[in-house]
Design an enzyme around this catalytic site. Structure first.
Site, PDB file in Angstrom:
ATOM      1  N   SER A  22       0.843  -1.195   0.000  1.00 30.92           N
ATOM      2  CA  SER A  22       0.000   0.000   0.000  1.00 30.92           C
ATOM      3  C   SER A  22       0.885   1.255   0.000  1.00 30.92           C
ATOM      4  O   SER A  22       1.754   1.370  -0.866  1.00 30.92           O
ATOM      5  CB  SER A  22      -0.940  -0.058   1.206  1.00 30.92           C
ATOM      6  OG  SER A  22      -2.008   0.838   1.046  1.00 30.92           O
ATOM      7  N   ARG A  45     -12.263   7.174   8.956  1.00 30.27           N
ATOM      8  CA  ARG A  45     -11.791   5.798   9.011  1.00 30.27           C
ATOM      9  C   ARG A  45     -12.826   4.822   8.457  1.00 30.27           C
ATOM     10  O   ARG A  45     -12.488   3.865   7.761  1.00 30.27           O
ATOM     11  CB  ARG A  45     -11.455   5.435  10.460  1.00 30.27           C
ATOM     12  CG  ARG A  45     -11.019   4.006  10.659  1.00 30.27           C
ATOM     13  CD  ARG A  45      -9.752   3.674   9.903  1.00 30.27           C
ATOM     14  NE  ARG A  45      -9.229   2.359  10.256  1.00 30.27           N
ATOM     15  CZ  ARG A  45      -8.103   1.848   9.783  1.00 30.27           C
ATOM     16  NH1 ARG A  45      -7.384   2.525   8.912  1.00 30.27           N
ATOM     17  NH2 ARG A  45      -7.682   0.670  10.165  1.00 30.27           N
ATOM     18  N   ASP A  94      -8.582  -6.309  -5.139  1.00 29.51           N
ATOM     19  CA  ASP A  94      -8.175  -5.008  -4.589  1.00 29.51           C
ATOM     20  C   ASP A  94      -8.668  -3.916  -5.532  1.00 29.51           C
ATOM     21  O   ASP A  94      -8.148  -3.763  -6.634  1.00 29.51           O
ATOM     22  CB  ASP A  94      -6.645  -4.973  -4.467  1.00 29.51           C
ATOM     23  CG  ASP A  94      -6.123  -3.666  -3.869  1.00 29.51           C
ATOM     24  OD1 ASP A  94      -6.909  -2.708  -3.698  1.00 29.51           O
ATOM     25  OD2 ASP A  94      -4.913  -3.602  -3.572  1.00 29.51           O
ATOM     26  N   HIS A 146      -8.152  -5.016  -0.767  1.00 30.72           N
ATOM     27  CA  HIS A 146      -6.838  -4.424  -0.536  1.00 30.72           C
ATOM     28  C   HIS A 146      -6.157  -4.981   0.712  1.00 30.72           C
ATOM     29  O   HIS A 146      -4.955  -5.211   0.740  1.00 30.72           O
ATOM     30  CB  HIS A 146      -6.991  -2.909  -0.419  1.00 30.72           C
ATOM     31  CG  HIS A 146      -5.706  -2.191  -0.184  1.00 30.72           C
ATOM     32  ND1 HIS A 146      -4.677  -2.204  -1.106  1.00 30.72           N
ATOM     33  CD2 HIS A 146      -5.248  -1.457   0.865  1.00 30.72           C
ATOM     34  CE1 HIS A 146      -3.655  -1.497  -0.632  1.00 30.72           C
ATOM     35  NE2 HIS A 146      -3.974  -1.047   0.553  1.00 30.72           N
ATOM     36  N   ASP A 147      -6.933  -5.189   1.761  1.00 25.55           N
ATOM     37  CA  ASP A 147      -6.377  -5.683   3.026  1.00 25.55           C
ATOM     38  C   ASP A 147      -5.741  -7.061   2.911  1.00 25.55           C
ATOM     39  O   ASP A 147      -5.088  -7.510   3.867  1.00 25.55           O
ATOM     40  CB  ASP A 147      -7.470  -5.731   4.102  1.00 25.55           C
ATOM     41  CG  ASP A 147      -7.420  -4.502   5.003  1.00 25.55           C
ATOM     42  OD1 ASP A 147      -6.566  -3.620   4.764  1.00 25.55           O
ATOM     43  OD2 ASP A 147      -8.235  -4.420   5.937  1.00 25.55           O
TER      44      ASP A 147
END
Lengths: 381, 381
Positions: free
Chosen positions: B154, B224, B320, B353-354
């Site tokens: 990232s 967040r 992602d 993405h994680d």
């Protein structure tokens, strides 16, 4: 049923008679509900040419012509208007602001008769089915038994699906554009971000901002910004804005350096001028609660079991990641399983979810072709 | 260059000597910069086994072992640790909190020596290149000329790319996971939503919340929440949460009805306990400003022109959508055009993405295989 004579034929605000409270899915009831609606064209003698249009989350009853407050064109002039697939020269076109909305229909910003003050969070939570139930009562009042078509995109498409489930005998055809039969976890998540932005704004005042002369403008703007990203595809944002700057060079600060930042800020700021924050909470909640299969034992096809004679047209856009094609296919599979007549078009577009509001000739042609067949089957041609 | 003796070998906080201010891309300079860093393993006699790990937006220097404040495992224990591809038994592993961060390195929450108060928005805007410049100075201080590998996911991957562009002679290999060579319009848009959520919170106080004993907790939590959605795929959210409820039945209100709402609220609430709101503004800004090609006449391959001898490994994940595979392919094409050695793996995963932080055996195997080749080429095996 109110006599058709008692209601104007071109729109206005219809107040539900005392004998007809709106009974909600939550168990609550709204007395004297007002629905703000607009029509275009004239109902024919056989009352067979009525087309009900259902609007999306932040839109309203002004589908065509010029919007009375913004002066801009109605939101679906691509599809509705002279020479368009839905044409006031041949159709009686009706659209009503949804229950819970803020464009004239009863919603959380309306006056609660019990207190004489704005409802705020005392307004009951509403569902897509409640919206549709109110529309059906308006259609009754207009003297229309069977709608030639019910048409809508996004949340409007959810209402169309609910019409098919709740009142299959009252629609001849149904057009569902860029929509879904239930809100996904990601859909709910984005809505929840927006609600937390609104409810976290101290000017929201527990929903009673109207009583305090305040408005949660910053929170609502952030909610709109987040939502707006979901309406566009990555490709569309890249094509429109890329990394283009507002000025020569970077600001080395937190001003809007990039055009996409400035665009989003504008989207947020202009939205708060035209939309009520509590309506945003209520309507997003209605969408999140929407799960048509859940009302029918978890089997979506069961929702359409009585809609076998309804002609369906389902459309999706390749770059719509909010209500992706897979959701439309899910609907079409259920329609097929129920033995309903369904046509399906996936339209190639890089414009994302908002494509349904934009210049998409294939969408226009597909609707025109579909309605042509519907009109022939209905004996209108 | 500070002598290696003056700096602990297992981490701590390194204060840049007076002779070494950090000169920023903006033209500003930071005197006496502090970098909080952590190391694992031992530097070998030849100083050829150092691996620099670069962290993502909200992560920190605690890549392995137990995090000293949260008590949870370090953020990359899948990749770093005994028996893992990056192993303290054979590597000297270094990770530093980025400039602008809030885990011990100098950032907007630090004391501005000129005023004796927290910097707030008087802190200069920093870039990915500034972060990397500071890391290079730390690596100098550790007595390491050439890094065996620079590795990051990232935003960490952006730093790796910047390392290859700025200091190609100082790295033997580079590993870029789930990253991009520039922020897209959609990437910038999501960050801007987060910044507007923070800056719209009245407790932000123009960035001077620390002086007022306040914290923009609600705004930062919303930021967040919005960001967190982008870290997960739609499929992962659906698999984890679907439309599962928190309790039996709906609340018919605005409590968290759905598990995904509760999960997001928790993500927001727990984030504000561990992260500084202004750091969030500064680091997201650094990411938005990142455009490696723009520094090289708009041609990404030019950025890698001097990195022909660096061995690159680029990895992406199929689901992602924040930094999609197309961005990694763009990097790989540029590396190929520059004549650099690039291997590329697109890993099938539905985790979004994680995935780079989660259990992805293919990622682990790919890194192990790549580093094995690197170590052989470096004469370590």
């Amino acid at each position: 049923m109110a006599a058709p004579e008692t209601i104007a034929q071109d729109g206005g605000t219809w107040t539900f008679p005392a004998s007809q409270p709106l009974v909600l899915d939550s168990g609550a009831r709204i007395e004297g509900l007002e629905l703000a609606w607009r029509s275009y064209g004239t109902l024919n003698a056989d009352k067979t040419n009525a087309v009900l249009v259902c609007h999306a989350l932040t839109l309203d009853q002004y589908v065509a012509g010029e919007h009375p407050t913004t002066g801009k064109p109605g939101w679906w002039t691509r599809m509705i208007g002279p020479g368009k697939p839905i044409d006031p020269a041949k159709h009686f076109i009706v659209c009503a602001n949804v229950v819970g909305g803020c464009m004239g229909s009863t919603g959380p910003a309306s006056i609660n008769p019990a207190t004489g003050k704005a409802w705020g969070l005392a307004f009951p939570v509403i569902t897509i089915r409640d919206m549709v139930r109110a529309q059906a009562m308006l259609v009754d009042a207009l003297g229309v038994d069977t709608l030639l078509a019910v048409v809508g995109g996004s949340m409007g498409g959810m209402q169309v699906l609910q019409w098919a489930a709740s009142y299959p005998e009252r629609l001849f055809s149904a057009v569902v554009v860029a929509s879904a039969a239930r809100h996904s976890a990601q859909n709910i998540a984005f809505h929840e971000v927006g609600r937390q932005a609104v409810m976290g704004d101290p000017d929201w005042r527990g929903g009673d901002y109207a009583l305090h002369g305040a408005r949660p403008e910053k929170g609502l703007a952030v909610a709109r910004m987040a939502a707006h990203i979901t309406y566009l595809s990555e490709a569309a944002l890249q094509r429109k804005f890329g990394r283009e700057l507002q000025r020569d060079g970077l600001s080395w600060g937190f001003d809007a350096d990039f055009q996409v930042e400035s665009y989003l800020r504008y989207q947020g700021a202009s939205f708060v001028d035209r939309f009520d924050a509590n309506s945003y909470l209520y309507i997003t909640r209605a969408m999140d609660y929407f799960d048509l299969a859940a009302e029918h034992g978890g089997v979506l096809a069961e929702a359409f079991r009585k809609a076998r004679d309804v002609r369906f047209c389902v459309m999706s856009f390749t770059s719509d990641w909010l209500y992706p094609t897979s959701e439309s296919r899910h609907i079409v599979r259920a329609l097929n399983a129920a033995g309903a007549r369904a046509s399906f078009v996936e339209i190639e577009s890089d414009k994302g979810h908002d494509a349904f509001l934009l210049d998409e000739p294939v969408m226009e042609a597909a609707l025109a072709g579909f309605l042509d067949g519907v009109e022939r089957a209905r004996g209108l041609k």
